[in-house]
Design a protein around this motif. Structure first.
Motif, PDB file in Angstrom:
ATOM      1  N   GLY A 108       0.819  -1.216   0.127  1.00  0.00           N
ATOM      2  CA  GLY A 108       0.104  -0.082   0.040  1.00  0.00           C
ATOM      3  C   GLY A 108       0.781   1.219   0.001  1.00  0.00           C
ATOM      4  N   LEU A 109       0.457   2.395   0.244  1.00  0.00           N
ATOM      5  CA  LEU A 109       1.230   3.608   0.381  1.00  0.00           C
ATOM      6  C   LEU A 109       2.261   3.674   1.208  1.00  0.00           C
ATOM      7  CD1 LEU A 109      -1.693   6.203  -0.553  1.00  0.00           C
ATOM      8  CD2 LEU A 109       0.227   5.360  -2.033  1.00  0.00           C
ATOM      9  N   ALA A 110       1.681   3.053   2.375  1.00  0.00           N
ATOM     10  CA  ALA A 110       3.023   2.745   3.439  1.00  0.00           C
ATOM     11  C   ALA A 110       4.359   2.104   2.798  1.00  0.00           C
ATOM     12  CB  ALA A 110       2.524   2.236   4.782  1.00  0.00           C
ATOM     13  N   GLY A 111       3.970   0.738   2.516  1.00  0.00           N
ATOM     14  CA  GLY A 111       4.892  -0.027   2.018  1.00  0.00           C
ATOM     15  C   GLY A 111       6.001   0.574   0.883  1.00  0.00           C
ATOM     16  N   TYR A 112       5.101   1.388  -0.020  1.00  0.00           N
ATOM     17  CA  TYR A 112       5.841   1.800  -1.296  1.00  0.00           C
ATOM     18  C   TYR A 112       6.351   3.057  -0.833  1.00  0.00           C
ATOM     19  CZ  TYR A 112       4.302  -1.638  -4.844  1.00  0.00           C
ATOM     20  OH  TYR A 112       4.150  -2.775  -5.711  1.00  0.00           O
ATOM     21  N   HIS A 113       5.844   3.771  -0.198  1.00  0.00           N
ATOM     22  CA  HIS A 113       6.636   5.027   0.211  1.00  0.00           C
ATOM     23  C   HIS A 113       8.055   4.777   1.017  1.00  0.00           C
ATOM     24  CE1 HIS A 113       4.530   8.435  -1.306  1.00  0.00           C
ATOM     25  NE2 HIS A 113       3.526   7.690  -1.114  1.00  0.00           N
ATOM     26  N   LEU A 114       7.709   3.852   1.831  1.00  0.00           N
ATOM     27  CA  LEU A 114       8.920   3.484   2.611  1.00  0.00           C
ATOM     28  C   LEU A 114      10.035   3.005   1.550  1.00  0.00           C
ATOM     29  CD1 LEU A 114      10.552   2.898   5.215  1.00  0.00           C
ATOM     30  CD2 LEU A 114       9.550   0.730   5.351  1.00  0.00           C
ATOM     31  N   ALA A 115       9.587   1.980   0.692  1.00  0.00           N
ATOM     32  CA  ALA A 115      10.669   1.652  -0.190  1.00  0.00           C
ATOM     33  C   ALA A 115      11.344   2.540  -1.178  1.00  0.00           C
ATOM     34  CB  ALA A 115       9.848   0.393  -1.167  1.00  0.00           C
ATOM     35  N   LYS A 116      10.563   3.514  -1.436  1.00  0.00           N
ATOM     36  CA  LYS A 116      11.118   4.799  -2.257  1.00  0.00           C
ATOM     37  C   LYS A 116      12.025   5.625  -1.359  1.00  0.00           C
ATOM     38  CE  LYS A 116       6.648   5.369  -4.846  1.00  0.00           C
ATOM     39  NZ  LYS A 116       5.860   6.512  -5.235  1.00  0.00           N
ATOM     40  N   GLU A 117      11.616   5.753  -0.236  1.00  0.00           N
ATOM     41  CA  GLU A 117      12.449   6.538   0.868  1.00  0.00           C
ATOM     42  C   GLU A 117      13.968   5.811   0.897  1.00  0.00           C
ATOM     43  OE1 GLU A 117      12.249   9.880   1.560  1.00  0.00           O
ATOM     44  OE2 GLU A 117      10.408   9.769   1.019  1.00  0.00           O
ATOM     45  N   LEU A 118      13.689   4.562   1.300  1.00  0.00           N
ATOM     46  CA  LEU A 118      14.949   3.753   1.461  1.00  0.00           C
ATOM     47  C   LEU A 118      15.745   3.684   0.270  1.00  0.00           C
ATOM     48  CD1 LEU A 118      16.482   1.690   3.493  1.00  0.00           C
ATOM     49  CD2 LEU A 118      15.121  -0.417   2.279  1.00  0.00           C
ATOM     50  N   ARG A 119      15.135   3.709  -0.985  1.00  0.00           N
ATOM     51  CA  ARG A 119      15.985   3.486  -2.053  1.00  0.00           C
ATOM     52  C   ARG A 119      16.906   4.897  -2.254  1.00  0.00           C
ATOM     53  NH1 ARG A 119      17.804  -1.233  -1.722  1.00  0.00           N
ATOM     54  NH2 ARG A 119      16.825  -3.048  -3.108  1.00  0.00           N
ATOM     55  N   LYS A 120      16.234   6.071  -1.810  1.00  0.00           N
ATOM     56  CA  LYS A 120      17.014   7.140  -1.876  1.00  0.00           C
ATOM     57  C   LYS A 120      18.405   7.318  -1.118  1.00  0.00           C
ATOM     58  CE  LYS A 120      13.133  10.159  -2.211  1.00  0.00           C
ATOM     59  NZ  LYS A 120      12.244  11.030  -1.357  1.00  0.00           N
ATOM     60  N   LEU A 121      18.376   6.291  -0.087  1.00  0.00           N
ATOM     61  CA  LEU A 121      19.523   6.149   0.842  1.00  0.00           C
ATOM     62  C   LEU A 121      20.301   4.952   0.701  1.00  0.00           C
ATOM     63  CD1 LEU A 121      17.302   7.010   3.984  1.00  0.00           C
ATOM     64  CD2 LEU A 121      18.870   8.794   2.791  1.00  0.00           C
ATOM     65  N   ASP A 122      19.883   3.875   0.021  1.00  0.00           N
ATOM     66  CA  ASP A 122      20.557   2.617   0.100  1.00  0.00           C
ATOM     67  C   ASP A 122      20.032   1.901  -1.133  1.00  0.00           C
ATOM     68  OD1 ASP A 122      21.084  -0.014   0.074  1.00  0.00           O
ATOM     69  OD2 ASP A 122      20.543  -0.138   2.583  1.00  0.00           O
ATOM     70  N   GLN A 123      20.961   1.812  -2.319  1.00  0.00           N
ATOM     71  CA  GLN A 123      20.391   1.074  -3.452  1.00  0.00           C
ATOM     72  C   GLN A 123      20.716  -0.262  -3.444  1.00  0.00           C
ATOM     73  OE1 GLN A 123      22.518   4.047  -4.074  1.00  0.00           O
ATOM     74  NE2 GLN A 123      20.445   5.215  -3.513  1.00  0.00           N
ATOM     75  N   THR A 124      21.543  -0.754  -2.512  1.00  0.00           N
ATOM     76  CA  THR A 124      21.845  -1.964  -2.630  1.00  0.00           C
ATOM     77  C   THR A 124      21.459  -3.165  -1.906  1.00  0.00           C
ATOM     78  OG1 THR A 124      23.923  -1.545  -1.373  1.00  0.00           O
ATOM     79  CG2 THR A 124      23.950  -1.406  -3.702  1.00  0.00           C
TER      80      THR A 124
END
Ligand code: FAD
Length: 389
Positions: free
Chosen positions: A13-29
């Protein structure tokens, strides 16, 4: 070796996807796995209750498919997969896809599982036929089911019920609303603001049955005969049930993770189990279970920092909610539950209502703006106490 194990997010949902987007800004690997009981489509849930009037089909509400999201997020997304158990000591999830059970190790786990619609027991042969519309698949079912129908009963005059009434009446349906309280939006705003919304919707053609409940729903020649507790009867084609949501806590509860109304977390979104976090509708963050977008956005930003190695607490400022009753919009900053204080009207006329919730110590703890007063929301929000002190 937990350090190389993936970050796993349950929920797209919006919680899961927003978290994933924010995480990928900081950690791509770091390996990222997301699991969803549904098709994992990325959509904005608030748009479900404005879609009929805007003539948007379920498909048009999808902004990205799970496959597109997986690519953008460099994540593996497991769709139509339900997590059925978790073992927080060995950090293993059990999940079911089709008829198959699978296990998955996690390094860090985020529960972003949302909430379930509340169901009330009703009597009658059509009691099981009410639609609850809490996600895109529910909306798809309703969208298909309403084809050919003319009239709809909405059970519940809260935020979601009022938004659907507002949407369906403007889309040309005949709309009835049943609400046990004697005003609309009673858990959020004071009576004069509820009345303003009711008047606007009534002018547009909505029929309200306040202060009563549905007693029976019975099939009657392709439509539904509705009997209310006050003795009156209606005949409608379809029924929507919108009486609130309840955080999904069962999985956490069975795993021994602390829950109250939601899954209990501290300000780091950390639950009682090591390396297990909760976010969004399912989370009770330092005593606040707020089923809205703004809190999950704030939580996603903080939790991404924490998952990427910089522990960061979430702070909830003042976060007003806009109720999309477009015929008479409302912006409300609800006072904390059990707040000691009262609503005071600053203005109440046929065009708008302004009310402040003043605590016993004189502090502004909430406000409600309806009609043309909504445009003053930013100024009110600035003066209102933050949700987390
Ligand atoms: P959800 O979007 O419900 O996502 C939960 C996810 O968890 C789903 O992917 C589901 O498949 C998955 N899941 C659950 N259990 C399991 C399991 N066991 N295994 C695997 N996956 C699982 N808020 C606002 O702020 N403004 C608005 O205008 C507004 N309008 C709204 C209108 C409507 C009609 C509704 C219903 C809500 C509205 N809200 C609004 C509330 C807001 O939409 C929600 O707070 C928010 O979308 C919740 O997001 P979530 O990710 O926590 O939960």
């Amino acid at each position: 070796d937990f350090s190389r194990a993936p970050v796993v997010i349950i929920g797209t949902g919006l919680a899961g996807y927003h978290l994933a987007k924010e995480l990928r800004k900081l950690d791509q690997t770091t390996p990222l796995i997301m699991i969803s009981a549904d098709d994992g489509a990325h959509y904005s849930k608030p748009q479900l209750s404005t879609a009929f009037h805007k003539q948007r089909s379920p498909l048009q509400l999808v902004s990205n498919t799970a496959r597109e999201m997986a690519e953008t997020l460099n994540a593996q997304i497991l769709t139509f997969t339900r997590v059925t158990a978790m073992d927080t000591a060995s950090r293993v999830l059990t999940m079911r896809a089709g008829a198959h059970d699978q296990q998955l190790h996690y390094g860090k786990l985020v529960l972003a599982m949302g909430s379930d619609p509340v169901e009330i027991p009703m009597a009658g042969s059509a009691a099981g036929c009410a639609y609850s519309i809490n996600d895109l698949q529910d909306f798809q079912r309703f969208y298909t089911g309403i084809a050919g129908a003319r009239s709809v009963l909405v059970i519940g005059g809260g935020l979601i019920g009022c938004e659907y009434a507002n949407d369906l009446i403007q889309a040309g349906f005949d709309v009835h609303v049943v609400e046990p309280q004697t005003q609309l939006l009673g858990s959020l705003i004071p009576p004069a603001a509820g009345d303003l919304v009711q008047n606007a919707l009534t002018r547009a053609g909505v029929h309200f049955h306040l202060g009563t409940t549905v007693k029976n729903l019975d099939h009657a020649a392709g439509s539904v005969r509705v009997e209310l507790a006050d003795g009156s009867q209606l005949q409608v084609d379809r029924v929507i049930s919108a009486i609130g949501v309840r955080p999904r806590v069962d999985l956490a509860q069975h795993a021994g993770v602390r829950t109250t109304r939601g899954i209990v977390t501290d300000r780091y979104l950390a639950t009682s189990a090591e390396q297990v976090f909760a976010l969004g509708d399912c989370a009770d963050v330092d005593g606040h279970n707020l089923c809205y977008i703004a809190p999950l956005l704030a939580g996603a930003r903080a939790l991404a920092q924490t998952l990427a190695g910089s522990p960061t607490p979430v702070h909830y400022g003042n976060m007003p909610v806009s109720i999309k009753t477009t015929l008479c919009p409302v912006t409300v900053s609800p006072p904390p539950c059990n707040a000691d204080g009262q609503w005071q009207y600053e203005r109440s006329d046929s065009q708008g209502v302004i009310a402040r919730f003043i605590a016993s110590d004189g502090q502004l703890q909430g406000f409600a703006l309806a009609g043309d007063a909504c445009k003053q929301a930013p100024a009110f929000s600035e003066q209102t106490a933050p949700i987390m002190q």
